[in-house]
Write an enzyme that holds these catalytic residues in place. Structure first.
Site, short mmCIF file in Angstrom:
data_model
loop_
_atom_site.label_atom_id
_atom_site.label_comp_id
_atom_site.label_asym_id
_atom_site.label_seq_id
_atom_site.Cartn_x
_atom_site.Cartn_y
_atom_site.Cartn_z
CG ASP A 68 -1.79 1.25 1.27
OD1 ASP A 68 -2.50 1.50 0.27
OD2 ASP A 68 -1.76 1.99 2.27
CD GLU A 96 -4.55 1.27 -3.16
OE1 GLU A 96 -5.68 1.33 -2.71
OE2 GLU A 96 -3.70 2.16 -3.00
CG ASP A 141 -0.77 3.48 5.68
OD1 ASP A 141 -1.82 3.88 5.15
OD2 ASP A 141 0.10 4.24 6.13
#
Ligand code: ZN
Length: 397
Positions: free
Chosen positions: A181, A265, A358
């Protein structure tokens, strides 16, 4: 990236600057051609057409003809790549290049003998129309260099970067999946719970930067002092950028070595950085906070990390849809907007899971990758069964 400091003589420096000028000139012409294009008009000229136009321009302009055709053609090729990146939504639209800022040019068709070592610390590279330019042999030059890029930063330092896509790193073969992340305060959180922080300037350096910036504000425009302060600022900034680049290299190698699948992501960075300001008709909300956040994201050098991961672990990087990764509980799968207690803390109100926000997001990214890979018929991912809850629940709260 294998980047080396160049040590050109003053005469060579002038010749390198001419190459930069030509590359900039050709690039800016291409920008202008595309700027005139409006929907409904005939499409702006593509690379082939532009190369043809370049040949014509060289026939007419002696000063352009005197330059290196490789430099000029590669500028067009770089522009075509920049437009492709723009349409691919990974980069901004290419803009004008200004003198003294991000100057550079590219040389292709490099032959094996064009880079050589002279002594332990010194090497040289053959630059068309410039000759052999010395470089600091700070590490081994990769074998099979096909092209390189010469740049001059704002501090006036010359570098050469040899383009050799790094050798892919072998997968460990453990079926291990890691979710990464990207954050601002924490540069990257791993689903393993590790928090990675990209180096920036030291406190003393930050203080110095602040002092320099104040001094710059007071310096008279066009004064010698101003340009001195400016180059000192550029040097400090470049130091921070170099550190982050090294960090990205180290982290990408480590991740490629430790994990079979690396999930990130699928963020549209450009979209995120652009959206805050909004348009005059629909002004964005929280513009100030978002602007600060955006600076942080860009500073974290995100795109670069993903790019290097894709080089070092080809076919092993999975990009997943970021919807709800920060809101969803990685233990029970419920999406709860209010579970994020602060920037750092996540507490699930449904199952009681609590942890770093996170890391929670990184775990969700890893889960999503597990699904993505098995849906494509990839290898089984050895995910514990208790991590396979109903992941498609609608958001709560
Ligand atoms: Zn939960």
């Amino acid at each position: 990236m294998s980047r080396y400091r160049l040590q050109p003589t003053p005469a060579q420096e002038a010749a390198l600057a001419v190459h930069c000028g030509h590359a900039r000139f050709v690039w800016n012409l291409a920008v202008e051609q595309h700027a005139h294009w409006k929907p409904g008009r005939k499409s702006a000229p593509g690379l082939l057409e532009q190369c043809r136009q370049l040949t014509e321009a060289r026939a007419e302009c002696a000063w352009l003809r005197a330059g290196s055709i490789i430099v000029q053609q590669q500028a067009l090729r770089d522009f075509a790549q920049a437009m492709a990146n723009f349409f691919g939504k990974t980069h901004r639209r290419p803009t004008w290049r200004r003198r003294g800022r991000s100057e550079g040019f590219r040389i292709v068709g490099v032959k094996p003998g064009d880079v050589r070592r002279l002594s332990r610390k010194v090497g040289e590279v053959k630059v068309p129309k410039v000759g052999w330019v010395r470089l600091r042999w700070s590490r081994a030059v990769p074998v099979g260099v096909k092209s390189y890029r010469v740049t001059c930063d704002r501090a006036g330092r010359w570098h050469v970067a040899f383009a050799a896509v790094p050798e892919p790193i072998g997968a460990p073969g453990t079926d291990a999946v890691v979710g990464v992340d990207r954050g601002v305060t924490v540069s990257a959180a791993l689903s393993t719970g590790e928090l990675l922080i990209a180096p920036t300037l030291k406190d003393s350096e930050k203080a110095r930067l602040l002092r320099l910036q104040r001094r710059l504000a007071r310096a008279r425009r066009g004064s010698k002092r101003r340009s001195r302060v400016k180059s000192a600022i550029a040097k400090l900034t470049a130091r921070g950028i170099d550190r982050r680049k090294d960090w990205v290299e180290k982290i990408s190698t480590t991740l490629a070595r430790r994990f079979d699948v690396i999930a990130v992501e699928d963020l549209n960075i450009r979209g995120m950085t652009r959206s805050a300001k909004g348009t005059p008709q629909t002004p964005g909300r929280n513009v100030r906070q978002k602007a600060a956040l955006n600076r942080g994201i860009l500073a974290a050098g995100w795109g670069r990390l993903v790019e290097r991961l894709e080089h070092k672990a080809p076919g092993r990087v999975v990009k997943i849809n970021p919807a709800y990764t920060s809101q969803r509980c990685s233990a029970c799968g419920i999406a709860d907007r209010r579970a994020r207690e602060s920037q750092a803390a996540y507490r699930c109100r449904s199952c009681g899971y609590a942890g770093n926000a996170d890391v929670n997001a990184a775990r969700n990214i890893a889960h999503a990758a597990g699904h993505a890979v098995s849906a494509r018929g990839g290898p089984p991912l050895g995910e514990p069964a208790n991590r396979e809850p109903q992941r498609d629940l609608l958001p709560v709260g």
